[in-house]
Enzyme design. Structure first.
Site, short mmCIF file in Angstrom:
data_model
loop_
_atom_site.label_atom_id
_atom_site.label_comp_id
_atom_site.label_asym_id
_atom_site.label_seq_id
_atom_site.Cartn_x
_atom_site.Cartn_y
_atom_site.Cartn_z
N GLU A 48 -6.78 -1.64 -6.82
CA GLU A 48 -5.95 -0.77 -7.63
C GLU A 48 -4.94 -1.64 -8.37
O GLU A 48 -4.14 -2.33 -7.74
CB GLU A 48 -5.24 0.27 -6.77
CG GLU A 48 -6.17 1.33 -6.20
CD GLU A 48 -5.45 2.34 -5.33
OE1 GLU A 48 -5.64 3.55 -5.54
OE2 GLU A 48 -4.69 1.91 -4.43
N ASN B 89 -4.74 5.73 -1.09
CA ASN B 89 -4.00 6.11 0.11
C ASN B 89 -3.41 7.51 0.02
O ASN B 89 -3.19 8.15 1.05
CB ASN B 89 -2.90 5.08 0.40
CG ASN B 89 -3.46 3.85 1.07
OD1 ASN B 89 -4.52 3.89 1.68
ND2 ASN B 89 -2.75 2.74 0.95
N HIS C 261 -3.56 -3.95 -5.39
CA HIS C 261 -3.81 -3.44 -4.04
C HIS C 261 -5.26 -3.68 -3.65
O HIS C 261 -6.17 -3.00 -4.11
CB HIS C 261 -3.48 -1.94 -4.00
CG HIS C 261 -3.63 -1.33 -2.66
ND1 HIS C 261 -4.02 -0.02 -2.46
CD2 HIS C 261 -3.44 -1.85 -1.41
CE1 HIS C 261 -4.06 0.23 -1.17
NE2 HIS C 261 -3.72 -0.86 -0.52
N SER D 5 0.82 -1.21 0.00
CA SER D 5 0.00 0.00 0.00
C SER D 5 0.86 1.26 0.00
O SER D 5 0.32 2.36 -0.08
CB SER D 5 -0.92 0.01 1.23
OG SER D 5 -0.17 -0.09 2.43
#
Length: 283
Positions: free
Chosen positions: A152, A190, A140, A119
């Site tokens: 992702e 993120n 992800h 991440s």
């Protein structure tokens, strides 16, 4: 490439969830963790969670049994040689991930596709460490992996178009919605999410509002299903800190400075739900 068998390295919360997701999608799954006790406890943990799904009428007992039967706990990495797809979901430490990928590269055939669930780390650098950058992507997942639809799909400059297409189709096959993103610090989610969580922690640290009230503001005012502090507890406050530190280092900006209270929580092992103590639990 016809992917039938998947290795998931790392049997913690994310790794176990990813393994369950592939098994529910009809794939044979090998689940490995360097700590045997963690690997051994993963399947019973999945079974317990799936029983709740059965009780809600969203799966049948037969579906659960079939899914769990597709998961085999591996004692070592040797069976990875029979897998067409490998994904690692271990600790967010570049050196540790790089060592694992290098070991897997010595076991798996050249055509095996590798993925990382990182991440915060550079997918490009991890791909180069694997020795098969053309067959490497970031995939992800989000917690809880069996439920959250988004993945992702992180492409590097070296990722081949064939690999990107294969992994994109694989994500769809397990019921996910893959969103293509370039390899960039924090990717999309993120990069947006973690600074918001960090700022919520700063507000708590400054005494602007209680943890409960900060979360309520974001749930009722912004339509969030879960407040930022509760979400950090779910993700793991250590993960929140690791991502913030990575963003600060890779983007060279003080705006990603982790909140002092976040650092204190991690130092005190108040990591959230996994330790039973955090911003919104076990206070």
């Amino acid at each position: 490439m016809n992917i039938q068998r998947v290795l998931v390295a790392g049997a913690g919360t994310m790794g176990g969830g990813i393994a369950q997701t592939f098994a529910q999608g009809g794939f044979e799954v090998l689940l490995y963790d360097e700590v045997p006790e963690v690997a051994a406890s993963a399947v019973p943990r999945m079974e317990k969670g799936l029983q709740k799904v059965v009780e809600k009428g969203k799966m049948t007992a037969d579906d659960v049994a079939a899914s769990l039967a597709r998961i085999q706990v591996a004692d070592d990495l040797a069976p990875a040689a029979q897998c067409q797809f490998v994904i690692e979901a271990i600790i967010e430490d570049f050196a540790v991930k790089a060592d694992l990928l290098a070991e897997l590269a010595s076991i798996c055939p050249p055509h095996t596709i590798f993925a990382t669930n990182t991440s915060s780390l550079s997918v490009t650098d991890l791909g180069q460490a694997s020795g098969r950058a053309a067959n490497f992507v970031g995939l992800h997942f989000f917690n809880p992996a069996p439920i959250m639809k988004l993945v992702e799909l992180v492409l590097t400059p070296e990722t081949s178009s064939e690999t990107a297409e294969t992994v994109g189709n694989l994500a769809v096959a397990i019921g996910k919605v893959p969103v293509l993103v370039k390899d960039s610090p924090g990717f999309v989610c993120n990069r947006l999410l973690m600074p918001m969580i960090n700022e919520a922690i700063v507000l708590l640290e400054e005494g602007v509002a209680s943890a409960e009230d900060i979360d309520t503001v974001m749930k009722l005012g912004c339509g969030f299903p879960m407040g930022p502090l509760e979400l950090s507890d779910l993700i793991g406050n250590d993960i929140t800190l690791a991502v913030m530190e990575s963003l600060r280092e890779r983007l060279s900006s003080d705006k990603y400075q982790p909140a002092g209270l976040l650092e204190e929580m991690v130092d005190d092992s108040r990591l959230g739900r996994k330790t039973g103590s955090g911003f919104t639990c076990g206070r």
